[in-house]
Design an enzyme around this catalytic site. Structure first.
Site, PDB file in Angstrom:
ATOM      1  N   GLU A   1     -35.345  32.954 -54.307  1.00  0.00           N
ATOM      2  CA  GLU A   1     -34.735  31.887 -55.114  1.00  0.00           C
ATOM      3  C   GLU A   1     -33.701  32.570 -55.990  1.00  0.00           C
ATOM      4  O   GLU A   1     -34.036  33.210 -56.983  1.00  0.00           O
ATOM      5  CB  GLU A   1     -35.800  31.178 -55.969  1.00  0.00           C
TER       6      GLU A   1
ATOM      7  N   CYS B   1     -30.580  29.016 -63.662  1.00  0.00           N
ATOM      8  CA  CYS B   1     -30.023  29.276 -62.335  1.00  0.00           C
ATOM      9  C   CYS B   1     -29.215  28.092 -61.832  1.00  0.00           C
ATOM     10  O   CYS B   1     -28.242  28.263 -61.112  1.00  0.00           O
ATOM     11  CB  CYS B   1     -31.138  29.597 -61.357  1.00  0.00           C
TER      12      CYS B   1
END
Ligand code: NAD
Length: 484
Positions: free
Chosen positions: A216, A250
């Site tokens: 991720e 993110c």
């Protein structure tokens, strides 16, 4: 750091968890539920201590700690608790005259002892969301928090020992040497969340033990702005998405692509939203998280100092106080410092473009982002952007909170990552689909033709078993889609 896990203990923890996993405790769905509930109470009973850890590591305001991590972590566990019976049920493939008599089934089996390597920016939610899926799947797990959030690392180690089964769930604290040691070992699955640079190291290490791995990662998530948008709401949401957690998200919008002749109007709307957020200026605001470390603050300050764009809001940075003011920079070019890397801080560059085609080409010339955002009320504009680009997620008129929407997968594509978590997707990440079959003896009345000695009669019988007839060669006429 005194609370780092001693290197020599790491292999022993791995062995202990493998023994715990093989004990078979987790075969019981009731035991999985008990561990899930215990994890939920670990958070609920200690919410104030988690807030203290967020404040110590990130200087984070209480509202951000509650909204971004604590509440979402508990709801994530509740989803797993309420769904584990359904998720873990053995499935049957579709009916088939040939195969159904063999009772084919798909057993949902745990992958084993898994590893979760966590970054600093959402130090609780990124532990809990995958862990809830791993527990529901029946996996054991080692959690490795970031060394940049030492208060959180210490708190998790203390509370795991108290609330979670130590044969199955452990925290390993440390930095590169400890993580490297962990990565030398084989795992049922490794989930790594963090930068692409380290992602390559993790994927390389996982290849050596043939451990499956999900990454991720991050990257530069763009925002396409259409003048046909709700500018007041759009500006407020965009600034929130960029500045919450000081831009250390993110899925934060990284930069904005705006039609050149709309830039003044757009900046005016951002200024209005900015002044409403920080009425006495950002320096006096108590609604700001700080940057995680002086090194990251210095990195962001350098990006601001070197920009050739015009800073229209904010711009101040104080490395010692780990403070960067929420900042907006206009007239940023493609080669600018602010476009050289993922900003991961509260700085919003505005890149003017001459057309939507130019904006799409700009994004397609770069790595596929984790999210692609569109600010528009025009469905043709939204479709054109979504249909002609690739990204982890494609979101219109909202920022960040898609990660918390029930039933949506969370993950990147290519350089922004692979694999999905949250909800059922976390369960799937840690689940092996084990194909099973139990063929009765009488099936040989049909399949006996497979046995030697082979002859023409048997060849015909075998051929009759499978229907290999195809549709006519020209059954599907593709005339090319009209370009939008
Ligand atoms: P990072 O890559 O520096 O660190 C993440 C983890 O990797 C930490 O636990 C750290 O100890 C470990 N690590 C660091 N160097 C290592 C090495 N050489 N070998 C082995 N392990 C090592 O990331 P970060 O700075 O903590 O987080 C920021 C990045 O994470 C950003 O790029 C952001 O976009 C990304 N991110 C992605 C997601 C997502 O879900 N896609 C979520 C949060 C953050």
């Amino acid at each position: 750091m005194s609370h780092y896990t001693p290197l020599e203990e790491i292999a022993a923890i791995h062995t202990a968890l493998n023994q715990g996993f093989r004990s078979g405790k987790l075969k019981s769905i009731a035991y999985r539920k008990q561990q899930l509930l215990s994890l939920a109470y670990l958070i609920k009973d200690n919410a104030e201590r988690f807030q203290e850890a967020f404040a110590a590591d990130l200087g984070r305001p209480v509202l951000e700690g509650a909204f971004l991590e604590i509440d979402g972590s508990i709801t994530e566990i509740k989803t797993a608790l309420n769904s584990v019976d359904k998720w873990a049920k053995t499935e049957r493939p579709p009916f088939s005259l040939t195969w159904t008599p063999m009772r084919p089934a798909i057993r949902k089996e745990p992958k084993g002892v898994c590893l979760n390597i966590v970054p600093f920016n959402y130090p609780l939610w990124l532990v809990v969301s995958p862990l809830a899926g791993a527990i529901a799947a029946g996996c054991a797990m080692v959690v490795k928090p970031s060394e940049l959030t030492p208060a959180m690392g210490a708190l998790l180690a203390e509370l795991f020992a108290k609330y979670m089964d130590p044969d199955l769930y452990r925290v390993v604290n440390g930095a590169i040497p400890e993580t490297t040691k962990l990565l030398d070992l084989p795992w049922g699955h490794i989930l790594y969340t963090g930068s692409g640079r380290v992602g390559k190291i993790v994927a390389g290490a996982a290849a050596k033990t043939l451990s499956p791995v999900s990454l991720e990662l991050g990257g530069k998530s763009p925002v396409f702005v259409d003048p046909k948008c709700d500018l007041t709401v759009g500006a407020r949401r965009l600034l929130w998405g960029k500045f919450v957690n000081a831009g250390q998200t993110c899925v934060a919008p990284d930069y904005v692509l705006v039609p050149r002749d709309f830039q003044d109007t757009f900046v005016a709307a951002l200024t209005e939203a900015y002044n409403a957020f920080y009425p006495s200026g950002p320096g006096a605001s108590t609604s700001l998280t700080h940057i995680v470390s002086s090194a990251h603050t210095a990195r962001i300050k350098r990006l601001i100092d070197e920009t050739k764009g015009k800073t229209v809001l904010g711009g101040e940075a104080d490395v010692e106080r780990k403070y960067v003011a929420p900042t907006v920079v206009r007239d940023v070019g493609p080669q600018d410092s602010l476009m050289s890397e993922e900003i991961f801080g509260p700085v919003l560059p505005i890149v003017p473009v001459d057309s939507l085609d130019e904006a799409i080409a700009f994004v397609n010339a770069r790595e596929h982002p984790l999210v692609l955002y569109v600010m528009s009320q025009d469905s043709a504009f939204k479709s054109k952007v979504f249909d002609n680009t690739q990204s982890g997620a494609a979101i219109a008129n909202e920022y960040i909170i898609h990660c918390g929407v029930d039933g949506l997968p969370f993950g990147g594509i290519g350089p922004s990552g692979n694999g999905y978590h949250t909800g059922k997707f976390s369960f799937d990440m840690f689940t092996h689909l084990r194909a099973v079959l139990d063929s009765p003896g009488w099936i040989d009345r049909i399949l006996g033709a497979r046995y030697p000695p082979y002859d023409d009669k048997k060849l015909k019988a075998v051929a009759a078993l499978a229907n290999t007839k195809l549709p006519p060669r020209n059954a599907f006429k593709f005339q090319g889609e009209k370009k939008r």
